[in-house]
Enzyme design. Structure first.
Site, PDB file in Angstrom:
ATOM      1  N   LYS A   1       0.889  -1.260   0.127  1.00  0.00           N
ATOM      2  CA  LYS A   1      -0.079   0.078   0.037  1.00  0.00           C
ATOM      3  C   LYS A   1       0.932   1.131   0.148  1.00  0.00           C
ATOM      4  O   LYS A   1       1.822   1.343   0.698  1.00  0.00           O
ATOM      5  CB  LYS A   1      -0.911   0.104   1.107  1.00  0.00           C
ATOM      6  CG  LYS A   1      -1.906   1.040   1.230  1.00  0.00           C
ATOM      7  CD  LYS A   1      -2.908   1.103   2.578  1.00  0.00           C
ATOM      8  CE  LYS A   1      -4.005   1.977   2.503  1.00  0.00           C
ATOM      9  NZ  LYS A   1      -4.768   1.778   3.803  1.00  0.00           N
TER      10      LYS A   1
ATOM     11  N   SER B   1      -9.766   1.740   2.766  1.00  0.00           N
ATOM     12  CA  SER B   1      -8.806   2.266   1.888  1.00  0.00           C
ATOM     13  C   SER B   1      -7.844   1.576   1.153  1.00  0.00           C
ATOM     14  O   SER B   1      -7.352   2.108   0.211  1.00  0.00           O
ATOM     15  CB  SER B   1      -8.253   3.559   2.695  1.00  0.00           C
ATOM     16  OG  SER B   1      -7.303   2.771   3.829  1.00  0.00           O
TER      17      SER B   1
ATOM     18  N   SER C   1     -10.138  -0.696   6.688  1.00  0.00           N
ATOM     19  CA  SER C   1      -9.476  -0.536   5.376  1.00  0.00           C
ATOM     20  C   SER C   1      -8.763  -1.737   4.906  1.00  0.00           C
ATOM     21  O   SER C   1      -8.376  -1.597   3.796  1.00  0.00           O
ATOM     22  CB  SER C   1      -8.644   0.699   5.555  1.00  0.00           C
ATOM     23  OG  SER C   1      -9.242   1.762   5.474  1.00  0.00           O
TER      24      SER C   1
END
Lengths: 480, 488
Positions: free
Chosen positions: B76, B151, B175
Site C-alpha cells: 500500500k 482504503s 480498510s
C-alpha cells in the site's frame, strides 16, 4: 496609591541529556544548521517519537529536589499550532498530568533573609527549532537542530513580590539544577529561558490584578530590568485610572522596554489532547527511591550545614554554596588548613577576586584547593604574615608551586627569632634619633600613632618578613 | 505462475521450477498490460523489483533463503519505501520520495521479498471506496464499474486481479477487511501494536494497524510472520516477540465457541449477504464449532465515536503537511499564512479536508469534553462489550460489510452513507482487536466477506479458523471471469 507587585515565573529549562527527548539526535549547542535533525525531528511522514528515559530521570530528580509530588502516571499531550520552526504542527508537551506536581524551595534575599517559593508544577516537553531571519534576502531560514531538545517547564506560584525576589528565585533555581547536574543552566545559550507573569494590586488586597506576560527573557539582568520597567508601566496605567490589558509582551533589551506581542483574547486554541503515539509514563516507588538515594546534597541543605558546621555567616554560606564546584573547593581548602572561617574569607576575597580579574571559571583555576589550604596553614602557624601570603598566592597563581616551595625559594619565611628581631629594632632606633625624641615627648595616644614609623622601618629592613606582633612588643620594651 | 498462493510460489522457487526474476517479470508484465483497467498501482518499482529478485535468486541458490525470499509483493502506498515514491494517495505527497523504509518494508526486505510497486488507496487512507485517491479510484476486478473498497482498495484489487500474489494494507476502521471482502480475498487486521507503525504514514495513531492481504488465510500467516514483532522505534508497538503463525493453522475447530453479535445481523444487513454469512456459519458449525448468540450493546455508538476520534487524531497528524520541508508547496506564496492555506487547500482532497475540519472542531476549546473526551469514554464501553463477549466465546463472527461492492460514484456525495459501509468493522479498531475477512459467498456476481474477530493477540486462532474454513470451502478460489489472460 501603594501597589503590591505579584510575579510568577515560567522557566523553560533545557535538560542536559545527550540526545533529544523523542529522537536519537544529539543536543550539542552551536552546530551547523540542520546537522542535528533526524527524520523524527523533521517530522517526516511516518516518523514516531520514542521517549528518552534520561529526560524522565532528570525531571524526577528535579521534582525530588523541590520536595514535589512525582506524577505516578504522567501523560504527554499534543499542543497544536502552526509555525515553520515547529515541524509536526504540534509540540509534544504535558497538560493535564505533568511529571512533577506541587513543590517549593527556599530562596535567600540580599539581606540574608529567606523565603519559601511555591512551584505549581513542572512538565516535560520538546523545544522548537529556530527561525533565522538574516542572510536569506527577505526569506526565512529554519534551523531544526534545537527541535526536540528536552525542556522542563517549571511554573512558580505567584509568590514573588519584586524584581530582586525574582532574580533571587532564578539564581536559586540555577543553583539547584546545576547541583543536580540536569542542566548547564547557561542563559546566554538559551538553556534557561524565562517568561514573567506580572500584575499589580493595591497594597493589602488579596485579589490578583490583570497580568501581562513577558516572554523569553534570557539573563538575570534583563529579568530585573524587564520587571522594573513593567512595574512602572502598569503603575502608570493604574494611577491614571486605566486598566492593564491581559497580553503577551516582549522585552527589548536594546530599548529597555516591553512592548505588546499579541493579545491573549485572540490567542491560539492549542487543542490539547493526549499524544496517541506515546504511552503514559508510569513511575513506581522503586524508581523514585533509586533516584532519591543518588541525589547530591542540595544548595539549601549545604547552606544550612555551612552555617551550623563551620559557623559561617548566612551571607558567606550563600555565596559558597551557590555552586557545587565552589562549595567543594571551599570545603577542601577548609580541610587542608583546618580553619573554615579563614578559608571562607580567602576563597571569597582572594580566589574569586583573582578568578574574576582573569575571567576564569573555577574549573580553570590554576590554584588547587589543597595548595590554597597549604598557604593558609602557613599563615595560621605564623610562618608568614597575611600580607606576605598574598604575595605567595600571586606566585602560586603563576604556577610556582606549593606555598612551602614558594616561601623557601623566595626566602619569605617570617622572622620570629627574637635575637635577630632585637638587633633590627636596635638598628632602627639608633638610626632614628629625631623620631625617638619626638616619640618620647608624646602623650600615650600620640605614641600609638608614632610607633607605626618604627614598625614600618623594621618591616622594611626585614623585607616584610619580621613577625609584626613581636616587633611591636620589642619596640614597646625599648622605647622608654 | 500468477494464479498461485504465496505458499505454492515459495515451494516453486525452492524447487527451482522458476526463478524470482521470472516470477517478478511475469507480475510486472501483467501490471503493465492490465493495470490500465484496474488502476491498482500508483507506482511500479520495475528495475528495483528485478534487482531485488536477482538478489533473492542468489539467496535461494546459496541455500540461505527464507519462506518469503523471492516472493513479489505489492505494498500500500502508505508505507515509506526508501528511494520509491510514497504518495499516500495524495497530491500533497505526489513528489515525496522517502530516504528510509518503514519497519514493515525493511522486515520484508530482510526476508528477501520483492516489492513490485505501491498500490492505490484513498487519500491518507480516508475512505471506503478508493474514490478519494488523487490518482483516481482503483476498480473492482469482479465488476470494473464497482468500487474495490477502501482504503486499501488498490492492494485488494491487485491481488484479486492476479497482479500480485499478496499485498499489504492498513486498517484504521476496516480498510483491510472491507476491500478484502469486496474483492474476494483474505485480509487480516492484527491486534493494535502487533505490527510496527514506524514509517507508515499516520492517519489515526491509536487505530492504525498494518496487515496482510492475500488469497488465503495461510498466505496471510506467512506474511504476518515477517511483519509482526516488537519495534523499539514505535512506542505503541507491543513488547512481544514474533511467533510462527503457520504452526497452528491445521488445529481442529472442535469445541470452538463462536459468538454471533446480534447487532451485526440486524436491519442494515443486505438479505442476500446475510444468507451467505449464515451458510458460512453452518460450515464452521460442521467443522466442530459451537455458535452462540452474544451482544455488543454499544454498537449503535460505534460510528459517532469513531468519527470523532479518528478525525481528531488525523487533524493533528496531518498538520506536518505545511509546504515547509517536503511534499507539495503552492506556487509563489505571498506570506506565511498564504503558504499554509494555499498549500493545504491545493494539496489535500475534499474528504481529507472534511476530516481535518471535523477533527479540529472536536478538539476545540469548549467542545473537547462534549466530543473527544466523551468519545474516549464510549470507546472504553465498546471495548468492554467485546471483553464481556470473550468471557463466553473464543471469537466472534459476522458479516464484514452490509452488502457487496457498490457502484463507483454511488456514495461519493453522501459521506454518512459512505461511513455506514464500515459499521461492522470500526468497533474492532476502537477495541484494538484483531479482525479478519475471508471470502464467504457471492451476491450478484460479487464476493461477500465473513468477518472473524479475535481476542487481543489472538491472530493465530483467527488464521486457524480461516484456514480450516478455506479447506472446506472454495470461495477463496473463485476468480473474476475475465482474468485468465496470458500476458506475453
Amino acid at each position: 496609591m501603594q501597589w503590591e507587585t505579584v510575579i510568577g515565573l515560567e522557566v523553560h529549562l533545557q535538560l542536559a541529556t545527550r540526545s533529544k527527548i523523542f529522537s536519537g539526535s544529539p543536543t550539542t549547542f552551536g552546530a551547523e544548521p540542520n546537522t542535528q535533525a533526524s527524520a523524527v525531528d523533521l517530522a517526516m511522514p511516518g516518523m514516531l517519537p520514542v521517549l528518552n528515559a534520561e529526560a524522565v530521570r532528570y525531571a524526577v530528580m528535579f521534582g525530588l529536589g523541590i520536595g514535589a509530588e512525582i506524577g505516578r502516571r504522567s501523560v504527554f499531550d499534543r499542543k497544536n499550532y502552526f509555525y515553520p520552526d515547529l515541524p509536526k504542527g504540534y509540540q509534544i508537551s504535558q497538560f493535564e498530568a505533568p511529571i512533577v506536581g506541587r513543590g517549593s524551595f527556599e530562596i535567600q534575599l540580599e539581606d540574608g533573609s529567606t523565603r519559601s517559593i511555591g512551584i505549581t508544577r513542572a512538565h516535560l516537553e520538546e523545544d522548537a527549532g529556530k527561525s533565522l531571519h538574516e542572510d536569506f534576502h527577505g526569506q526565512t531560514g529554519i534551523d531544526l537542530n534545537r527541535a526536540g531538545t528536552p525542556l522542563l517547564e517549571i511554573v512558580s506560584e505567584p509568590d514573588l513580590r519584586s524584581a530582586a525576589e525574582a532574580v533571587a528565585y532564578l539564581k536559586a533555581l540555577h543553583s539547584l539544577v546545576t547541583y543536580l547536574g540536569i542542566s548547564d543552566g547557561n542563559m546566554a545559550e538559551g538553556s534557561m529561558r524565562c517568561d514573567i507573569n506580572l500584575s499589580l494590586r493595591p497594597a493589602g488586597s488579596d485579589t490578583l490584578g490583570t497580568r501581562a506576560e513577558i516572554k523569553n527573557v534570557n539573563s538575570f539582568r534583563f529579568v530585573e530590568k524587564a520587571i522594573r520597567h513593567e512595574i512602572d508601566r502598569q503603575a502608570d496605567i493604574l494611577e491614571d485610572g486605566g486598566q492593564v490589558v491581559q497580553e503577551t509582551r516582549l522585552y527589548d533589551a536594546d530599548l529597555d522596554e516591553t512592548r505588546s506581542m499579541r493579545s491573549k483574547e485572540v490567542a491560539n486554541d492549542y487543542r490539547y489532547f493526549p499524544e496517541p503515539d506515546l504511552l503514559p509514563v508510569v513511575i513506581d516507588e522503586a524508581f523514585i527511591e533509586e533516584i532519591r538515594a543518588g541525589l547530591p546534597e542540595l544548595p539549601v541543605e549545604k547552606r544550612h550545614r555551612f552555617i551550623a558546621q563551620y559557623g559561617l555567616s548566612a551571607y558567606d554560606a550563600n555565596v559558597l554554596a551557590d555552586s557545587r564546584d565552589l562549595a567543594d573547593y571551599f570545603e577542601a581548602v577548609a580541610a587542608a588548613c583546618g580553619d573554615a572561617k579563614i578559608a571562607a574569607n580567602w576563597v571569597q576575597v582572594e580566589l574569586l577576586g583573582q578568578l574574576n580579574r582573569s575571567e576564569l571559571a573555577l574549573a580553570e583555576c590554576p590554584v588547587a584547593a589543597t595548595q590554597l589550604g597549604g598557604l593558609i596553614a602557613r599563615i595560621l602557624d605564623d610562618s608568614i604574615s597575611g600580607k606576605i601570603a598574598k604575595q605567595v598566592f600571586e606566585a602560586m597563581w603563576q604556577g610556582e608551586g606549593s606555598a612551602d616551595d614558594i616561601i623557601a625559594a623566595r626566602g619569605l619565611r617570617q622572622v620570629s627569632d627574637s635575637g635577630a628581631l632585637e638587633s633590627m629594632v636596635d638598628q632602627v632606633i639608633a638610626a632614628s634619633a629625631a623620631q625617638v625624641e619626638q616619640y618620647l615627648a608624646a602623650d600615650p595616644d600620640r605614641r600609638k600613632k608614632l610607633v607605626g614609623f618604627f614598625v614600618g622601618q623594621v618591616m622594611k629592613l626585614s623585607k616584610g618578613q619580621a613577625n609584626p606582633q613581636m616587633v611591636n612588643e620589642l619596640l614597646a620594651k625599648k622605647l622608654v | 505462475m500468477y494464479d498461485k498462493t504465496v505458499a505454492q510460489l515459495s515451494a516453486g522457487l525452492q524447487a527451482g521450477q522458476f526463478s524470482s526474476v521470472e516470477l517478478t517479470r511475469s507480475f510486472l508484465a501483467r501490471i503493465a498490460a492490465l493495470d490500465g483497467v484496474y488502476n491498482s498501482f500508483i507506482s511500479v518499482a520495475g528495475e528495483q523489483a528485478l534487482a531485488a529478485a536477482a538478489a533473492a535468486d542468489e539467496r535461494i541458490a546459496a541455500g540461505t533463503a527464507g519462506p518469503l525470499t523471492g516472493i513479489p509483493l505489492a505494498h500500500k502506498d502508505i508505507f515509506c519505501t526508501d528511494g520509491l515514491r510514497t504518495s499516500c494517495g495524495s497530491r500533497m505527497l505526489d513528489n515525496f520520495v522517502p530516504p528510509y523504509d518503514a519497519t514493515l518494508i525493511s522486515r520484508f526486505k530482510r526476508d528477501g521479498a520483492v516489492t513490485l510497486g505501491k498500490t492505490n488507496m484513498d487519500e491518507f487512507a480516508m475512505g471506503s471506496s478508493n474514490e478519494s485517491s488523487y490518482y483516481g479510484a482503483a476498480r473492482n476486478p469482479w465488476d470494473t464499474g464497482a468500487v474495490p473498497g477502501g482504503s486499501s482498495g488498490g492492494s485488494a484489487a491487485a491481488v484479486a486481479a492476479l497482479l500480485a500474489p499478496a499485498a499489504t494494507g492498513t486498517d484504521t476502521g476496516g480498510s483491510i477487511r472491507q476491500p478484502a471482502a469486496f474483492c474476494g480475498i483474505t485480509g487480516l487486521k492484527p491486534t493494535y501494536g502487533r505490527v510496527s507503525r514506524l514509517g507508515m504514514v499516520a492517519f489515526a495513531s491509536s487505530l492504525d494497524q498494518a496487515g496482510p492481504m492475500a488469497h488465503t488465510a495461510e498466505d496471510c500467516a506467512w506474511l504476518l510472520n515477517s511483519m509482526a514483532g516488537h519495534d523499539p522505534r514505535d512506542a505503541t508497538s507491543a513488547p512481544r516477540a514474533g511467533e510462527d503463525y503457520r504452526a497452528g493453522l491445521e488445529d481442529s475447530l472442535k469445541g470452538l465457541r463462536i459468538g454471533l453479535p446480534r447487532e451485526y445481523f440486524g436491519d442494515g444487513l443486505d438479505a442476500a449477504t446475510g444468507a451467505c454469512i449464515q451458510q458460512a456459519l453452518r460450515e464452521l458449525e460442521a467443522l466442530g464449532a459451537t455458535l452462540v448468540e452474544v451482544s455488543l450493546p454499544h454498537s449503535h455508538l460505534t460510528i459517532p465515536t469513531y468519527y470523532v476520534i479518528a478525525p481528531a487524531e488525523a487533524s493533528t497528524n496531518l498538520s506536518r503537511y505545511d509546504g515547509v520541508r517536503y511534499g507539495y508547496r503552492c506556487d509563489n506564496p505571498s506570506d506565511l499564512l498564504d503558504l499554509y492555506t494555499r498549500t493545504r487547500e491545493e494539496g489535500f482532497g475534499e474528504e481529507v479536508k472534511r476530516r481535518i475540519l471535523v477533527g479540529t472542531y472536536a478538539l476545540s476549546a469548549g467542545y473537547y469534553d462534549a466530543y473527544y473526551k466523551k468519545a474516549q469514554q464510549i470507546r472504553r464501553l465498546i471495548k468492554q462489550d467485546f471483553m464481556d463477549c470473550f468471557a463466553q466465546v473464543d471469537l466472534l463472527a459476522g458479516p464484514t460489510t452490509p452488502g457487496p461492492a457498490f457502484p463507483l460514484g454511488a456514495k461519493t456525495d453522501d459521506p454518512v452513507a459512505m461511513y455506514l459501509e464500515d459499521i461492522y468493522t470500526l468497533a474492532v479498531n476502537l477495541a484494538g482487536l484483531p479482525g479478519m475477512s475471508v471470502p464467504a459467498g457471492m451476491v450478484e456476481g460479487k464476493p461477500v466477506g465473513m468477518q472473524l474477530i479475535g481476542q487481543h493477540f489472538g491472530e493465530a486462532r483467527l488464521l486457524n479458523v480461516g484456514h480450516r474454513f478455506q479447506q472446506a470451502t472454495d470461495w477463496h478460489l473463485r476468480r473474476p471471469a475475465n482474468l485468465a489472460v496470458e500476458v506475453a
